[in-house]
Scaffold this motif. Sequence first.
Motif, PDB file in Angstrom:
ATOM      1  N   GLY A 193      32.036 -17.448  17.635  1.00  0.00           N
ATOM      2  CA  GLY A 193      32.391 -18.232  16.463  1.00  0.00           C
ATOM      3  C   GLY A 193      31.230 -18.895  15.751  1.00  0.00           C
ATOM      4  O   GLY A 193      31.424 -19.557  14.723  1.00  0.00           O
ATOM      5  N   LYS A 194      30.018 -18.684  16.235  1.00  0.00           N
ATOM      6  CA  LYS A 194      28.846 -19.309  15.625  1.00  0.00           C
ATOM      7  C   LYS A 194      28.315 -18.466  14.465  1.00  0.00           C
ATOM      8  O   LYS A 194      28.604 -17.274  14.330  1.00  0.00           O
ATOM      9  N   THR A 195      27.499 -19.121  13.613  1.00  0.00           N
ATOM     10  CA  THR A 195      26.801 -18.414  12.536  1.00  0.00           C
ATOM     11  C   THR A 195      25.447 -17.969  13.079  1.00  0.00           C
ATOM     12  O   THR A 195      24.629 -18.796  13.490  1.00  0.00           O
ATOM     13  N   ILE A 196      25.238 -16.674  13.082  1.00  0.00           N
ATOM     14  CA  ILE A 196      24.064 -16.098  13.750  1.00  0.00           C
ATOM     15  C   ILE A 196      23.197 -15.368  12.722  1.00  0.00           C
ATOM     16  O   ILE A 196      23.681 -14.507  11.978  1.00  0.00           O
ATOM     17  N   GLY A 201      19.792  -4.389  10.449  1.00  0.00           N
ATOM     18  CA  GLY A 201      19.607  -3.080  11.065  1.00  0.00           C
ATOM     19  C   GLY A 201      18.988  -3.101  12.442  1.00  0.00           C
ATOM     20  O   GLY A 201      18.816  -2.047  13.053  1.00  0.00           O
ATOM     21  N   THR A 202      18.653  -4.284  12.972  1.00  0.00           N
ATOM     22  CA  THR A 202      18.027  -4.376  14.288  1.00  0.00           C
ATOM     23  C   THR A 202      19.081  -4.451  15.385  1.00  0.00           C
ATOM     24  O   THR A 202      20.284  -4.558  15.130  1.00  0.00           O
ATOM     25  N   THR A 203      18.593  -4.412  16.640  1.00  0.00           N
ATOM     26  CA  THR A 203      19.512  -4.538  17.768  1.00  0.00           C
ATOM     27  C   THR A 203      20.227  -5.882  17.738  1.00  0.00           C
ATOM     28  O   THR A 203      21.411  -5.976  18.097  1.00  0.00           O
ATOM     29  N   GLY A 204      19.519  -6.929  17.332  1.00  0.00           N
ATOM     30  CA  GLY A 204      20.154  -8.238  17.207  1.00  0.00           C
ATOM     31  C   GLY A 204      21.323  -8.204  16.252  1.00  0.00           C
ATOM     32  O   GLY A 204      22.365  -8.848  16.490  1.00  0.00           O
ATOM     33  N   ASP A 205      21.167  -7.458  15.168  1.00  0.00           N
ATOM     34  CA  ASP A 205      22.245  -7.289  14.188  1.00  0.00           C
ATOM     35  C   ASP A 205      23.437  -6.595  14.836  1.00  0.00           C
ATOM     36  O   ASP A 205      24.599  -6.997  14.656  1.00  0.00           O
ATOM     37  N   ASP A 236      23.253 -21.185  13.187  1.00  0.00           N
ATOM     38  CA  ASP A 236      23.236 -21.880  14.475  1.00  0.00           C
ATOM     39  C   ASP A 236      22.176 -21.335  15.429  1.00  0.00           C
ATOM     40  O   ASP A 236      21.690 -22.050  16.310  1.00  0.00           O
ATOM     41  N   CYS A 237      21.846 -20.065  15.260  1.00  0.00           N
ATOM     42  CA  CYS A 237      20.830 -19.430  16.121  1.00  0.00           C
ATOM     43  C   CYS A 237      20.375 -18.136  15.468  1.00  0.00           C
ATOM     44  O   CYS A 237      20.968 -17.679  14.482  1.00  0.00           O
ATOM     45  N   VAL A 238      19.321 -17.564  16.019  1.00  0.00           N
ATOM     46  CA  VAL A 238      18.816 -16.263  15.560  1.00  0.00           C
ATOM     47  C   VAL A 238      18.668 -15.365  16.778  1.00  0.00           C
ATOM     48  O   VAL A 238      18.108 -15.785  17.797  1.00  0.00           O
ATOM     49  N   ILE A 239      19.172 -14.137  16.684  1.00  0.00           N
ATOM     50  CA  ILE A 239      18.989 -13.152  17.765  1.00  0.00           C
ATOM     51  C   ILE A 239      17.955 -12.137  17.306  1.00  0.00           C
ATOM     52  O   ILE A 239      18.127 -11.485  16.266  1.00  0.00           O
TER      53      ILE A 239
END
Length: 309
Positions: A193-196, A201-205, A236-239
């Motif tokens: 439920g967080k805003t990430i 196009g990356t794996t984090g995406d 809230d965070c970045v992957i």
Amino acid sequence: MKKFIALLLAAVMTMSLLTACGGKTEETTSETPEAEAAQDEGTEAEAEEEAPEAEAQDAETEAEAPETEVEGEAKESTDAQSEALADGVLTVGTNAEFPPFEFVGDDGEPDGFDIALIKAIGEKLGVEVEVENMEFDSLVASIGSKVDVAIAGMTVTDERKNSVDFSDAYYEAVQYVILPEGSEIATADDLAGKTIGVQLGTTGDIIASDDIEGASVSQYNKGMDAVNDLINGKVDCVIIDKNPALVFASKFEGQLTAVDGAEFGFEPEEYAIAMPKGDTALVEQVNTALEEIKADGTFDKLVETYIEN
């Protein structure tokens, strides 16, 4: 009377001569077939003696022929060259927004571990390397048309394998989560439920979009833009991958912290060089060059220069 006797003697002598000539002729005639038969038998015997030798030679020739063909095939495979290298230039696509693997150097040109690695590979292949900086999300689609290959901290995935072939993996990484200092996010459940923020196009995406329940995903062309929005409280965070995460956390020490993705259940991933689908010659040549770079110590020096420092 004397005349009659003379005629009779002449007749007898003529018959004797004819008999003698006839005997000579018959003897000659009778000897010829025997001589021919003997000669024929000798010829046949010689032919029979020579035939096995000829057959043996034919067998040897037939036995040698497949080896010659196999050797020819092996040589053809070894000498196969990729059309991508035919002009002596390897055009490489990257996204110089992913430090320390790729970034824009002080001279305005792409630099970083990946750029140094692909240039070392180009040197092994005897070709010039030209680097094109573009959006990460457009790299795969550009391979084989705008660029020959792509290197950009690109993770090997089944989806990408449908469009391109990959080299052997050259680096293992894991996703990290960048958090504001003092954040209460600590587990995978806390991400729901967080805003990430992610780089498009990356794996984090992929992780944020597919694996985190109820997440609101904000996609950016540059990882730095996602980090700026994190500092400003817009996400809230970045992957993002481990190494750039550590770079960003170091740059904003006291404001951000980078947490190992293993604590969120993220699996390790492998980086590789993406190449045109079906260009096996290019894959073989790049892999061979990569092996040589690892064996001669060049790879370790690049890791020390760009990643460990």
